[in-house]
Design an enzyme around this catalytic site. Structure first.
Site, PDB file in Angstrom:
ATOM      1  CE  LYS A 114      -1.907   1.475   3.916  1.00  0.00           C
ATOM      2  NZ  LYS A 114      -1.679   2.933   4.102  1.00  0.00           N
ATOM      3  CG  ASN A 115       2.851   2.352   3.434  1.00  0.00           C
ATOM      4  OD1 ASN A 115       1.732   2.864   3.437  1.00  0.00           O
ATOM      5  ND2 ASN A 115       3.397   1.840   4.522  1.00  0.00           N
ATOM      6  CB  CYS A 139      -5.233   5.685  11.050  1.00  0.00           C
ATOM      7  SG  CYS A 139      -5.780   4.406   9.899  1.00  0.00           S
ATOM      8  NE  ARG A 177      -0.094   9.533   9.688  1.00  0.00           N
ATOM      9  CZ  ARG A 177      -0.464   8.452   9.010  1.00  0.00           C
ATOM     10  NH1 ARG A 177      -1.615   7.878   9.257  1.00  0.00           N
ATOM     11  NH2 ARG A 177       0.321   7.947   8.083  1.00  0.00           N
ATOM     12  CG  ASP A 211       2.195   0.599   9.855  1.00  0.00           C
ATOM     13  OD1 ASP A 211       1.651   1.322  10.719  1.00  0.00           O
ATOM     14  OD2 ASP A 211       2.297   0.939   8.670  1.00  0.00           O
ATOM     15  NE  ARG A 215      -6.980   4.321   5.078  1.00  0.00           N
ATOM     16  CZ  ARG A 215      -5.906   4.589   5.837  1.00  0.00           C
ATOM     17  NH1 ARG A 215      -5.907   4.295   7.120  1.00  0.00           N
ATOM     18  NH2 ARG A 215      -4.834   5.146   5.298  1.00  0.00           N
TER      19      ARG A 215
END
Length: 454
Positions: A39-40, A137, A142, A326, A434
């Site tokens: 995803k990143n 999230c 952030r 994570d 997600r």
């Protein structure tokens, strides 16, 4: 394959974030799951396609809602996105790129923070960009200050509006000397996506060097960029006047791989993660070995299982090559079944242990220290925002009624429910889409016992 559009889907099952699962736990998860592109990386590579003068092809794209958000934002800006016959392959054609209305960008962005990374490419292509209010999230502050400060150094003009931020580049963008106060992944991506077409040379100091960052550099080099990596987290980018499209297979999702590994250990099961690679998971695998879990590295993936009695361990999260933030959330679920005391020091985000409240409700012995723990030797420098969680085990888990708070925490709740005796109700399950493709179908294939009830 049908990549996500306006309505999120998971393996053909439709539903929003409010979807609810009834999970009957106490059954080991056994079987094989395949992980596709990270995803990143995938979402950032999709944005990078904006920089090209010809179409790009991206392969191993997972079917997750974050991909759907980026796809819709690209299409709003005139990029044509088509699916190839090969599963998980997209062709992105930016030749018709155009400005989009603020309302459209805001509507399609949702809670995603990805619009901030559109800024550099859009400033190059259109001379302007708009960022709506950003979500994401709820795991701590952030800030986008790193991004905006970097864009200003490139020559962007930043105008704050009630609905978001408008950026323009009346004199074009030029190379800059940028020092990040923290090796932020997002800010590093921002600099890369902006510097490759800026006039002159850009030096980025204290850059993030995650595998996904290196894969993004590989994408940009395929497009014609000139990027070199020097010691001590320094990246040098020589701007070029033109970039072409790319053909790239995305790096595997090491976050998802680690999550399934933790699921195998927590439920005393056995899961083969097809597509996982040793090199990118070296730090995670070292921690599993200290915990006493068993894994077998194969050419096409990694097999994970508990193996025997787990042992307590101390973990400090950090930027790469440290232990990823994570990874700690699903691992904590497994650590509730370890003998003795485990300590997890979270140094990346200041509010990432909220998910442990549900684990305590399910019978776990976890104490969170909001200001961290000052005793004992440390390898990672202490940060003022850090917290610590102390897990004492093993403790049996029992079913509960819980609500998903964020992506990784939500996955951890599901795995805890599958490890627990009795039935659990897990709400707001759609957030997990997600970052986890075909999530419910994978659980079914692994033998999980659950029903979708909302």
């Amino acid at each position: 394959m049908t990549l996500l559009g306006d309505t999120a889907t998971t393996g053909g099952r439709k539903g929003g974030e409010g979807e609810v699962l009834a999970i009957r736990g106490g059954r080991p998860l056994r079987g094989t799951v395949q992980v596709l592109g990270a995803k990143n990386l995938v979402t950032k590579a999709m944005v990078a396609a904006l920089l090209g003068e010809s179409p790009s092809t991206l392969r191993d794209v997972p079917e997750i809602s974050d991909v759907a958000v980026v796809r819709s934002l690209l299409e709003v800006h005139g990029v044509q996105v088509q699916e190839l016959g090969e599963r998980g392959s997209l062709v992105l054609d930016p030749r018709g790129v155009e400005s989009a209305h603020m309302e459209e960008i805001d509507a399609h962005a949702g809670a995603s923070r990805i619009p901030i990374l559109f800024c550099g490419p859009l400033l190059h292509r259109l001379g302007q960009a708009f960022i709506p209010d950003l979500g994401g999230c709820r795991i701590g502050d952030r800030p986008i200050d790193f991004h905006l400060d970097a864009l200003r150094k490139f020559g962007a003009v930043v105008e704050k509006l009630p609905s978001g931020i408008r950026l323009s580049a009346p004199r074009g963008l030029h190379g800059a000397n940028i020092h990040l106060p923290y090796p932020s992944v997002g800010a590093t991506e921002q600099v890369l996506l902006t510097a490759v077409r800026a006039e002159g040379v850009t030096e980025l100091h204290n850059a993030a060097i995650e595998p996904e960052i290196m894969d993004l550099i590989a994408v940009l080099q395929k497009m014609g960029a000139i990027i070199s990596y020097e010691p001590n987290r320094v990246i040098v980018i020589e701007g070029v006047p033109r970039l072409e499209g790319y053909d790239h297979r995305a790096i595997f999702d090491r976050n998802e791989a680690a999550s399934w590994a933790s699921a195998a250990i927590a439920t005393d099961g056995e899961i083969f993660v097809e597509g996982a690679r040793q090199q990118e998971m070296l730090t995670f695998l070292n921690v599993l070995r200290k915990v006493g879990a068993d894994f077998q590295i194969r050419e096409d993936g990694i097999l994970f299982r508990r193996g025997g009695q787990l042992r307590g361990v101390t973990v400090e999260t950090d930027v790469h090559p440290g232990f990823m933030t994570d990874w700690q959330q699903p691992l904590i679920v497994a650590l509730t079944q370890a003998e003795g005391r485990s300590i997890v020091h979270e140094t990346v985000y200041e509010n990432r242990f909220g998910f442990t409240q549900a684990l305590v409700q399910m019978g776990a012995d976890i104490t969170v220290y909001p200001n961290g723990l000052q005793d004992g030797p440390r390898r990672v420098p202490r940060r003022s925002l850090e917290q610590a969680a102390v897990i004492n085990g093993p403790t049996p888990l029992h079913g509960a009624d819980i609500t998903v708070p964020d992506l990784r925490g939500g996955y951890s709740h599901v795995i805890a429910a599958l490890a627990a005796e009795g039935e659990s109700t897990v709400r707001n399950i759609g957030i997990i889409r997600r970052g986890y493709a075909d999530f419910l179908d994978k659980l079914t294939a692994l033998g999980a016992d659950f029903d979708v009830i909302g």
